[in-house]
Design a protein around this motif. Structure first.
Motif, PDB file in Angstrom:
ATOM      1  N   ASP A  99      -3.366   5.517  -2.218  1.00  0.00           N
ATOM      2  CA  ASP A  99      -4.493   6.652  -2.146  1.00  0.00           C
ATOM      3  C   ASP A  99      -3.518   8.048  -2.163  1.00  0.00           C
ATOM      4  O   ASP A  99      -2.632   8.004  -1.662  1.00  0.00           O
ATOM      5  CB  ASP A  99      -4.315   6.339  -0.397  1.00  0.00           C
ATOM      6  N   LYS A 144      -8.604  11.019   1.438  1.00  0.00           N
ATOM      7  CA  LYS A 144      -7.483  10.096   0.102  1.00  0.00           C
ATOM      8  C   LYS A 144      -8.765  10.037  -1.658  1.00  0.00           C
ATOM      9  O   LYS A 144      -9.752  10.467  -1.272  1.00  0.00           O
ATOM     10  CB  LYS A 144      -7.871   8.823   0.293  1.00  0.00           C
ATOM     11  N   ASN A 153       0.792  -1.424   0.440  1.00  0.00           N
ATOM     12  CA  ASN A 153       0.342  -0.316   0.469  1.00  0.00           C
ATOM     13  C   ASN A 153       0.762   1.412   0.253  1.00  0.00           C
ATOM     14  O   ASN A 153       2.237   1.635   0.969  1.00  0.00           O
ATOM     15  CB  ASN A 153      -0.921   0.470   2.003  1.00  0.00           C
ATOM     16  N   ASN A 213      -1.880  -0.939  -3.986  1.00  0.00           N
ATOM     17  CA  ASN A 213      -2.985   0.118  -3.316  1.00  0.00           C
ATOM     18  C   ASN A 213      -2.061   0.982  -3.466  1.00  0.00           C
ATOM     19  O   ASN A 213      -1.290   1.670  -3.198  1.00  0.00           O
ATOM     20  CB  ASN A 213      -3.448  -0.788  -2.165  1.00  0.00           C
ATOM     21  N   THR A 255       0.904   5.834   0.023  1.00  0.00           N
ATOM     22  CA  THR A 255      -0.106   6.796   0.757  1.00  0.00           C
ATOM     23  C   THR A 255       1.227   7.701  -0.497  1.00  0.00           C
ATOM     24  O   THR A 255       1.830   7.443   0.282  1.00  0.00           O
ATOM     25  CB  THR A 255      -0.561   7.072   1.894  1.00  0.00           C
TER      26      THR A 255
END
Length: 157
Positions: free
Chosen positions: A139, A155, A112, A137, A114
């Protein structure tokens, strides 16, 4: 059914002095982006999650900004790396091209991402698209998605 634990990392893209007051490429919303980045960075540090600083260094001899060895190319103090945080240097808009970013993320089993960065249309977009193509993934936290009432980043993915 137990939920599988996944590892996350924060990518801070091009939050460098040349985008701020008296910089070579002053960006109108630089302080707003830096504030969002700082809050996000603080949250990741508090949880002891991986943080990667992406620093653009121009290789074009006629470049006007992000010139190696200048104050403008340095990462902005409010989000400056601390010991143990990775700095990836790039020369392209896409943070994955000709850098060790993918290898670093894979070696840390990151799934993930960000992402907070200064220029959505220049550096954030190609980095996000590549990250998604590589199976991460993502954001993306954009300055125009700031929740004005709560003053917290929202997000986008």
């Amino acid at each position: 059914m137990k939920r599988k634990y996944t590892k996350s990392a924060l990518l801070l893209i091009e939050i460098q002095n040349d985008y701020f007051y008296k910089g070579k490429m002053e960006f109108e919303e630089s302080y707003e982006v830096a504030s969002i980045a700082k809050r996000t960075l603080d949250a990741f540090r508090k949880k002891r999650k991986i943080v990667v600083h992406i620093q653009h260094i121009s290789i074009n001899k006629n470049a006007s900004h992000f010139i190696a060895g200048t104050k403008g190319a340095e990462i902005y103090d409010e989000v400056a790396p601390i010991e143990g945080e990775m700095i990836i240097t790039k020369n392209n808009p896409n943070s994955f091209i000709e850098t060790g970013l993918l290898e670093y993320l894979k070696s840390n089993q990151i799934e993930n991402l960000t992402i907070v960065g200064m220029m959505n249309d220049m550096s954030n977009d190609p980095t996000v698209r590549t990250a998604k193509d590589l199976g991460f993934n993502v954001d993306l936290i954009e300055n125009n998605k700031l929740n004005k009432k709560e003053k917290t980043p929202q997000k986008c993915f």
